[in-house]
Write an enzyme that holds these catalytic residues in place. Sequence first.
Site, PDB file in Angstrom:
ATOM      1  CG  ASP A  18      -4.449  -5.819   1.029  1.00  7.32           C
ATOM      2  OD1 ASP A  18      -3.817  -4.790   1.253  1.00  7.32           O
ATOM      3  OD2 ASP A  18      -5.520  -5.884   0.381  1.00  7.32           O
ATOM      4  CE  LYS A  27      -4.610  -8.513  -4.114  1.00  5.08           C
ATOM      5  NZ  LYS A  27      -5.184  -7.329  -4.656  1.00  5.08           N
ATOM      6  CG  MET A  75       3.248  -2.381  -6.830  1.00  5.52           C
ATOM      7  SD  MET A  75       1.749  -3.027  -7.604  1.00  5.52           S
ATOM      8  CE  MET A  75       1.165  -1.610  -8.520  1.00  5.52           C
TER       9      MET A  75
END
Length: 475
Positions: free
Chosen positions: A249, A271, A384
């Site tokens: 990814d 992603k 994140m």
Amino acid sequence: MKYLPLFFNLKDRPCLLVGGGAVALRKARLLQSAGARVTVVAPAVAAELAELAASGGGAVVEGHYRETLLEGKALVIAATDDEAVNQAVHRDATRRGVPVNVVDNPPLCSFIFPAIVDRSPIVVAISSGGQSPVLARLLRARLETLIPKAYSRLGALVGGYRERVRDRFGDINQRRGFWERVLQGPVAESVLAGREEEAATLLEAELEKDAPAPAVGEVYLVGAGPGDPELLTFKALRLMQQADVVLYDRLVSPEVVDLCRRDADRIYVGKERSNHAVPQEGINALLVRLAREGKRVLRLKGGDPFIFGRGGEELEELSAQGIPFQVVPGITAASASAAYGGIPLTHRDYAQSVKFVTGQLKNRTSDLNWPELVHDHQTIVFYMGLHRIEHLCRQMILHGKAPETPVAVVQAASTPRQKVLTATLETLGEALARNPMEPPSLIIVGEVVELHAKLAWFNEKAREARFAPLALREP
Ligand code: SAH
């Protein structure tokens, strides 16, 4: 790549060598070791060179170079110190489409010679693209010590079995499995130990064995670390080199993907936060399908696969379908940001525990358990969280954390794009407005952030050193 590496078949092909001195002699030896028939042209040809040319089915032309000598030649080498002759050879050969090399003069060459490690039939060629022949030679010296001389004999032994093995195993996966067993097992060991007869017997026995049942695939779930390829584990690298297909990814750096086996299929499954190239269910299904086809599937994930990597979900599916797998841990973003940002995550005086928290919430329905995140003497690491960073800081203050608590944002830890921004819960918004940070970024909250001022080391200079092409240390 500035030059494409190729291996040229010169067996019994006529080649022209312009020049009669010591350099020409070296080139003549090289050409003849590949079976070429060498015509040497020079006003004066050293005796040894003349003998060599004659013994290899070539010829000597005493006199000046002239274009007609290029007729029918597979390639030409100019090894003279006469600039006009070198230019003429280059010009004529270029016009006729004959590959040309003018020694030590890359602009006049259509091909260049690599440094060679010769374990014929195994040959390793190294090139610096003409930038630094000395660097290529140093590297060659290292490889000379690394590759056992017996690889010659091993190459010759297995070369003699190629056709029989092809007849025996029609399926390419079975054939590859066979050769991997032979080249990594007792057969290779015996050759390396100088017991060639025994090796041949073992190889025969291996050939007689029943063909293994159709290969069952396997999935390797591998942590690719934070970006710097040197932070891969040996095990990760080994599996990357043997996988048939690679799913990776966005967080996996291109330098890391480059280390996968050259002929492995590479599938980008994306992603980004809001843009999944392949949705999670699709990835799970793809892993299952590829493994069922008998492939060794490498699932490469940024950082560690079991820390905010959804690696667990993928394995649950594999487990349900009865597909074998292995997991290889990787260096997670928190470890990399801490190490490369000079921010220890725990410290006797400041923090006795550390929490890894996701800043992104499932379905955005509930918020984090804030009272738990504001205790003293702990470090909080948000993954994140960049897109909600102001909300995160505000919530911490609202739930009782001191507004002057230090915070760091570490962008792209361990890569040339790394940046570290420090502020406090209260001032971070402002600091970010002046110094925008980009994903992937990690947020570290706690007293330990103050150590950054003292322990930061991954500056411009360290980064350059890290990206130096090769550290040639004495073995
Ligand atoms: N499994 C990964 C984390 C995936 S979640 C790991 O163990 O590292 C993705 C988040 O990781 C990003 O939003 C960012 O917060 C963080 N991240 C990944 N690589 C990073 C890097 N090189 N530097 C800083 N943060 C990084």
